[in-house]
Scaffold this active site. Structure first.
Site, PDB file in Angstrom:
ATOM      1  N   TYR A   1      -6.416  -7.032  -0.026  1.00 31.14           N
ATOM      2  CA  TYR A   1      -5.292  -7.015  -0.975  1.00 31.14           C
ATOM      3  C   TYR A   1      -5.312  -8.267  -1.854  1.00 31.14           C
ATOM      4  O   TYR A   1      -5.227  -8.185  -3.086  1.00 31.14           O
ATOM      5  CB  TYR A   1      -3.975  -6.944  -0.198  1.00 31.14           C
ATOM      6  CG  TYR A   1      -2.744  -7.052  -1.051  1.00 31.14           C
ATOM      7  CD1 TYR A   1      -2.225  -5.928  -1.693  1.00 31.14           C
ATOM      8  CD2 TYR A   1      -2.084  -8.267  -1.235  1.00 31.14           C
ATOM      9  CE1 TYR A   1      -1.090  -6.016  -2.489  1.00 31.14           C
ATOM     10  CE2 TYR A   1      -0.959  -8.364  -2.032  1.00 31.14           C
ATOM     11  CZ  TYR A   1      -0.465  -7.234  -2.654  1.00 31.14           C
ATOM     12  OH  TYR A   1       0.659  -7.328  -3.443  1.00 31.14           O
TER      13      TYR A   1
ATOM     14  N   SER B   1       0.318 -10.690  -8.076  1.00 28.20           N
ATOM     15  CA  SER B   1       0.993 -11.200  -6.870  1.00 28.20           C
ATOM     16  C   SER B   1       0.810 -12.704  -6.827  1.00 28.20           C
ATOM     17  O   SER B   1      -0.191 -13.224  -7.342  1.00 28.20           O
ATOM     18  CB  SER B   1       0.337 -10.574  -5.623  1.00 28.20           C
ATOM     19  OG  SER B   1       0.783 -11.234  -4.454  1.00 28.20           O
TER      20      SER B   1
HETATM   21  N1  LIG Z   1       6.911  -6.475  -2.460  1.00 27.31           N
HETATM   22  C1  LIG Z   1       6.175  -7.555  -2.450  1.00 27.31           C
HETATM   23  O1  LIG Z   1       6.356  -8.447  -1.597  1.00 27.31           O
HETATM   24  C2  LIG Z   1       5.100  -7.759  -3.494  1.00 27.31           C
HETATM   25  C3  LIG Z   1       4.523  -9.022  -3.610  1.00 27.31           C
HETATM   26  C4  LIG Z   1       3.518  -9.217  -4.537  1.00 27.31           C
HETATM   27  C5  LIG Z   1       3.099  -8.168  -5.347  1.00 27.31           C
HETATM   28  N2  LIG Z   1       3.673  -6.952  -5.208  1.00 27.31           N
HETATM   29  C6  LIG Z   1       3.147  -5.861  -6.033  1.00 27.31           C
HETATM   30  O2  LIG Z   1       4.190  -5.181  -6.680  1.00 27.31           O
HETATM   31  C7  LIG Z   1       3.789  -3.844  -6.952  1.00 27.31           C
HETATM   32  C8  LIG Z   1       4.889  -2.882  -6.531  1.00 27.31           C
HETATM   33  O3  LIG Z   1       5.012  -2.950  -5.121  1.00 27.31           O
HETATM   34  P1  LIG Z   1       6.422  -2.806  -4.360  1.00 27.31           P
HETATM   35  O4  LIG Z   1       6.637  -4.058  -3.625  1.00 27.31           O
HETATM   36  O5  LIG Z   1       7.446  -2.316  -5.273  1.00 27.31           O
HETATM   37  O6  LIG Z   1       6.060  -1.725  -3.234  1.00 27.31           O
HETATM   38  P2  LIG Z   1       6.373  -0.157  -3.176  1.00 27.31           P
HETATM   39  O7  LIG Z   1       7.826   0.106  -3.188  1.00 27.31           O
HETATM   40  O8  LIG Z   1       5.549   0.342  -2.034  1.00 27.31           O
HETATM   41  O9  LIG Z   1       5.803   0.346  -4.548  1.00 27.31           O
HETATM   42  C9  LIG Z   1       4.475   0.668  -4.773  1.00 27.31           C
HETATM   43  C10 LIG Z   1       4.459   1.862  -5.694  1.00 27.31           C
HETATM   44  O10 LIG Z   1       3.100   2.184  -5.997  1.00 27.31           O
HETATM   45  C11 LIG Z   1       2.956   3.591  -5.906  1.00 27.31           C
HETATM   46  N3  LIG Z   1       1.583   3.917  -5.527  1.00 27.31           N
HETATM   47  C12 LIG Z   1       0.888   3.466  -4.479  1.00 27.31           C
HETATM   48  N4  LIG Z   1      -0.316   4.032  -4.441  1.00 27.31           N
HETATM   49  C13 LIG Z   1      -0.368   4.878  -5.498  1.00 27.31           C
HETATM   50  C14 LIG Z   1      -1.344   5.756  -6.000  1.00 27.31           C
HETATM   51  N5  LIG Z   1      -2.539   5.902  -5.426  1.00 27.31           N
HETATM   52  N6  LIG Z   1      -1.063   6.463  -7.103  1.00 27.31           N
HETATM   53  C15 LIG Z   1       0.132   6.347  -7.707  1.00 27.31           C
HETATM   54  N7  LIG Z   1       1.114   5.535  -7.280  1.00 27.31           N
HETATM   55  C16 LIG Z   1       0.848   4.807  -6.187  1.00 27.31           C
HETATM   56  C17 LIG Z   1       3.926   4.011  -4.823  1.00 27.31           C
HETATM   57  O11 LIG Z   1       4.307   5.359  -4.985  1.00 27.31           O
HETATM   58  P3  LIG Z   1       3.923   6.408  -3.874  1.00 27.31           P
HETATM   59  O12 LIG Z   1       4.196   5.757  -2.559  1.00 27.31           O
HETATM   60  O13 LIG Z   1       4.692   7.609  -4.161  1.00 27.31           O
HETATM   61  O14 LIG Z   1       2.450   6.571  -4.084  1.00 27.31           O
HETATM   62  C18 LIG Z   1       5.095   3.081  -5.037  1.00 27.31           C
HETATM   63  O15 LIG Z   1       6.034   3.645  -5.930  1.00 27.31           O
HETATM   64  C19 LIG Z   1       2.467  -3.632  -6.220  1.00 27.31           C
HETATM   65  O16 LIG Z   1       1.394  -3.756  -7.112  1.00 27.31           O
HETATM   66  C20 LIG Z   1       2.451  -4.781  -5.232  1.00 27.31           C
HETATM   67  O17 LIG Z   1       1.154  -5.152  -4.853  1.00 27.31           O
HETATM   68  C21 LIG Z   1       4.666  -6.711  -4.316  1.00 27.31           C
END
Ligand SMILES: NC(=O)c1ccc[n+]([C@@H]2O[C@H](COP(=O)([O-])OP(=O)(O)OC[C@H]3O[C@@H](n4cnc5c(N)ncnc54)[C@H](OP(=O)(O)O)[C@@H]3O)[C@@H](O)[C@H]2O)c1
Length: 255
Positions: free
Chosen positions: A152, A139
């Protein structure tokens, strides 16, 4: 990394950034396996993109990580790319700790234990491949924290640090180590509607894929790209300004 002909495992691949990456990797001519907690999201993704392979897995569980590794390497022995993308984000008021540790440690187990342990499990398998890669999704908050998400931010700083060490240790192997630093992106991270101010998902994913095609090892987008080139002073000032902005939009946060 080669952008086609790979077999790629993406954790958290059924939604948001993981799914956007999965679709692009499929389109580029790769086999893609997505793993995630919610079976209905995995099924939904497969309905939309039938070529995807799916596997339910809770990446915060050591046993499930081991089972995922066994399943993937048995079913898809040609797997040569691991994308550690699964993550959660929780807002935490350090002046009002209202939950048990079980609640707070989830972020550590999913965001740190998950990618570090999966990397360690997969390294012996990946290093036997002619070309391989581990892509860690950290991130922009790994570089300067969002004070409203202190746990986080620290998990992402840990992933950033681990990724840098891993890159050095694997330098003489076939495994490339790549880190993706998303800025705020419009996904359901942290809960539905909390990231609508973020970059549009497709624009972000296209931007990151440009970096992958160019062979970059640290890939940011928008604000996180700027952070990658900022001075310590600029990062500190950015942290302060972001916190002040957050507090002005959420005046009750510390109450
Ligand atoms: N969106 C942003 O602004 C942002 C910014 C910086 C970094 N990121 C990073 O990008 C990555 C993806 O996030 P996203 O934004 O795409 O959010 P998201 O749509 O909520 O995706 C997160 C994914 O992780 C899975 N997950 C969460 N806990 C889990 C567990 N215990 N076991 C297996 N799967 C799990 C979720 O699936 P389930 O819900 O089915 O578990 C979901 O598919 C994350 O690492 C996040 O920290 C995002």
């Amino acid at each position: 990394m080669n952008m086609s002909g790979n077999t790629i495992l993406i954790t958290g691949g059924a939604s948001g950034i993981g799914l956007a990456f999965a679709e692009r990797f499929l389109q580029a001519g790769n086999e893609v396996i997505i793993a995630g907690r919610r079976k209905e999201k995995l099924e939904e993704a497969k309905e939309k993109s039938p070529k995807l392979h799916t596997k339910a897995c809770v990446v915060s569980s050591e046993l499930e990580r081991k089972a995922l590794f066994e399943w993937v390497t048995n079913q898809f022995p040609e797997t040569n790319v691991l994308v550690n993308n699964a993550g959660i984000q929780q807002r935490v008021n350090l002046l009002n700790i209202e939950h048990d540790w079980d609640y707070y440690k989830k972020e550590i187990e999913i965001n740190i234990d998950g990618p570090i342990h999966l990397s360690m499990l997969f390294i012996p398998h990946l290093r036997k491949k002619e070309t391989a890669a581990i892509i860690n999704v950290s991130s922009g908050l790994a570089l300067s924290p969002g004070a409203w998400v202190p746990v986080y931010s620290s998990t992402k700083a840990a992933v950033h640090s681990f990724t840098a060490s891993m890159r050095h240790q694997l330098a003489d192997t076939s495994i490339e180590v790549i880190e993706v630093f998303p800025p705020a992106v419009n996904t359901d991270l942290g809960g539905v509607g909390l990231h609508t101010f973020g970059a549009p998902l497709d624009d972000f994913a296209d931007g990151i894929f440009k970096g992958l095609y160019k062979g970059e090892e640290e890939i940011g987008y928008g604000d996180s790209e700027k952070r990658l080139h900022a001075s310590q002073g600029e990062l500190k000032q950015g942290t302060k300004l972001a916190w002040e902005g957050y507090l002005s939009r959420n005046p009750d946060f510390l109450k």
